[in-house]
Design a protein around this motif. Sequence first.
Motif, mmCIF file in Angstrom:
data_model
loop_
_atom_site.group_PDB
_atom_site.id
_atom_site.type_symbol
_atom_site.label_atom_id
_atom_site.label_comp_id
_atom_site.label_asym_id
_atom_site.label_seq_id
_atom_site.Cartn_x
_atom_site.Cartn_y
_atom_site.Cartn_z
ATOM 1 N N ILE A 50 0.820 -1.212 0.000
ATOM 2 C CA ILE A 50 0.000 0.000 0.000
ATOM 3 C C ILE A 50 0.853 1.261 0.000
ATOM 4 C CG2 ILE A 50 -1.605 1.375 1.384
ATOM 5 C CD1 ILE A 50 -2.900 -1.248 2.268
ATOM 6 N N ILE A 51 1.863 1.332 0.858
ATOM 7 C CA ILE A 51 2.612 2.586 1.037
ATOM 8 C C ILE A 51 3.306 3.046 -0.254
ATOM 9 C CG2 ILE A 51 4.580 3.641 2.249
ATOM 10 C CD1 ILE A 51 3.705 2.025 4.737
ATOM 11 N N PRO A 52 3.995 2.182 -1.008
ATOM 12 C CA PRO A 52 4.608 2.674 -2.247
ATOM 13 C C PRO A 52 3.597 3.068 -3.325
ATOM 14 C CG PRO A 52 5.627 0.609 -1.533
ATOM 15 C CD PRO A 52 4.386 0.780 -0.732
ATOM 16 N N THR A 53 2.402 2.445 -3.318
ATOM 17 C CA THR A 53 1.440 2.695 -4.398
ATOM 18 C C THR A 53 0.464 3.814 -4.078
ATOM 19 O OG1 THR A 53 -0.013 0.959 -3.498
ATOM 20 C CG2 THR A 53 1.552 0.309 -5.206
ATOM 21 N N PHE A 64 9.030 5.612 6.974
ATOM 22 C CA PHE A 64 9.611 4.909 8.119
ATOM 23 C C PHE A 64 8.761 3.690 8.487
ATOM 24 C CE2 PHE A 64 11.396 9.237 9.444
ATOM 25 C CZ PHE A 64 12.632 8.972 8.877
ATOM 26 N N LEU A 65 7.454 3.810 8.363
ATOM 27 C CA LEU A 65 6.571 2.676 8.656
ATOM 28 C C LEU A 65 6.844 1.511 7.703
ATOM 29 C CD1 LEU A 65 4.246 1.427 10.237
ATOM 30 C CD2 LEU A 65 2.649 2.599 8.693
ATOM 31 N N ALA A 66 7.132 1.821 6.441
ATOM 32 C CA ALA A 66 7.494 0.769 5.486
ATOM 33 C C ALA A 66 8.795 0.086 5.900
ATOM 34 C CB ALA A 66 7.634 1.361 4.088
ATOM 35 N N GLY A 67 9.752 0.882 6.390
ATOM 36 C CA GLY A 67 10.990 0.298 6.905
ATOM 37 C C GLY A 67 10.737 -0.587 8.114
ATOM 38 N N LEU A 68 9.831 -0.151 8.978
ATOM 39 C CA LEU A 68 9.455 -0.942 10.152
ATOM 40 C C LEU A 68 8.810 -2.251 9.720
ATOM 41 C CD1 LEU A 68 9.539 -0.436 13.286
ATOM 42 C CD2 LEU A 68 7.133 0.208 13.093
ATOM 43 N N LYS A 298 -6.840 6.370 8.017
ATOM 44 C CA LYS A 298 -8.021 6.091 7.196
ATOM 45 C C LYS A 298 -7.646 5.619 5.790
ATOM 46 C CE LYS A 298 -11.034 9.346 9.651
ATOM 47 N NZ LYS A 298 -11.854 10.581 9.553
ATOM 48 N N VAL A 299 -6.553 6.163 5.249
ATOM 49 C CA VAL A 299 -6.138 5.775 3.898
ATOM 50 C C VAL A 299 -5.721 4.303 3.874
ATOM 51 C CG1 VAL A 299 -4.493 6.198 2.037
ATOM 52 C CG2 VAL A 299 -5.436 8.123 3.336
ATOM 53 N N ILE A 300 -4.904 3.893 4.855
ATOM 54 C CA ILE A 300 -4.482 2.488 4.930
ATOM 55 C C ILE A 300 -5.686 1.596 5.172
ATOM 56 C CG2 ILE A 300 -3.150 0.815 6.275
ATOM 57 C CD1 ILE A 300 -1.084 2.995 6.783
#
Length: 316
Positions: A50-53, A64-68, A298-300
Amino acid sequence: MASINTSYLNPETVILIGIPGLEHVQFWIGFPFLAVCLVALLGNIVLLIIIPTEHSLHRPMYIFLAGLAATDIGLCAAIAPKMLAIFWFRSCSMAFDTCLAQLFFIHALQCMESGILLAMAFDRYVAICDPLRHTSILTSSILCRMIVIVAIRATVLVGLLPILIKRLHVFHSIVIAHSYCEHMAVVKLAAEDAQVNKACGLFVGFTILGFDMIFILISYILIFQAVFHLRQKEARLKAFNTCTAHIFVFLEFYILAFFSFFSHCFGHVAPPTHILLSTIYLLVPPALNPIVYGVKNKVIHKRVAQIFLLSHISHQ
């Protein structure tokens, strides 16, 4: 493998017994641990999709959340396969070098997670205390440098631990009373003087976990000061609400981390309790992190619902 008066010279293998005192129920304990691992893997993989797209999530906190999420997947992959093999198939033997490799990856990923939590705290500090300069301070290049520094710090400092263990040659046992290769559990097997190893373990723990925790606490003291100086109650609640997910993740990580660390070094906690809690410490936060951020954002939340809705429709 040569033995010297019940000691072992340069052992090629070690034996992991799982949870001492609970061997008779380990088969059943494996099922909730498997469920936690599956939740962690699914949740964090979804975050990495989700985060990259999603363009609206291309912000420091979510980078940072993606790294986590990546470190959480690594932790599950490092610990779960062998642990479940011990619980279900009594596959307790492990090559000594493989044990050291597992030790390195588990502790390095823990330290990377701590560093990422510090970076997230710094992001919250800048966003609340200096919002007009947030984007100019936390640029893409700065974010990349922060992540690289976190990874290098963990790799170099934790890399000392297996290197120092390799200098030990004589061990009084090859049986590790644990479900994975933890640094202090391996060091305690040594029949030689291991004071340097113990001191290095304490140094790495305090240098990374201690340093990060102190600066995270300082960040939140400054954040709370700024929040309480806001005049409008709605503004205070909104500012505080942006931090609640990170505060929850921070507390769950450090409370369990320091309990596990100090109980192994100094405490007299019963082995089954310590090992259960240290395993929970490694597996539960990776499962909770995507849930916490998924509920708060909300987006996630919306994208996750769309993914599962599309999956449900495609199977009809």
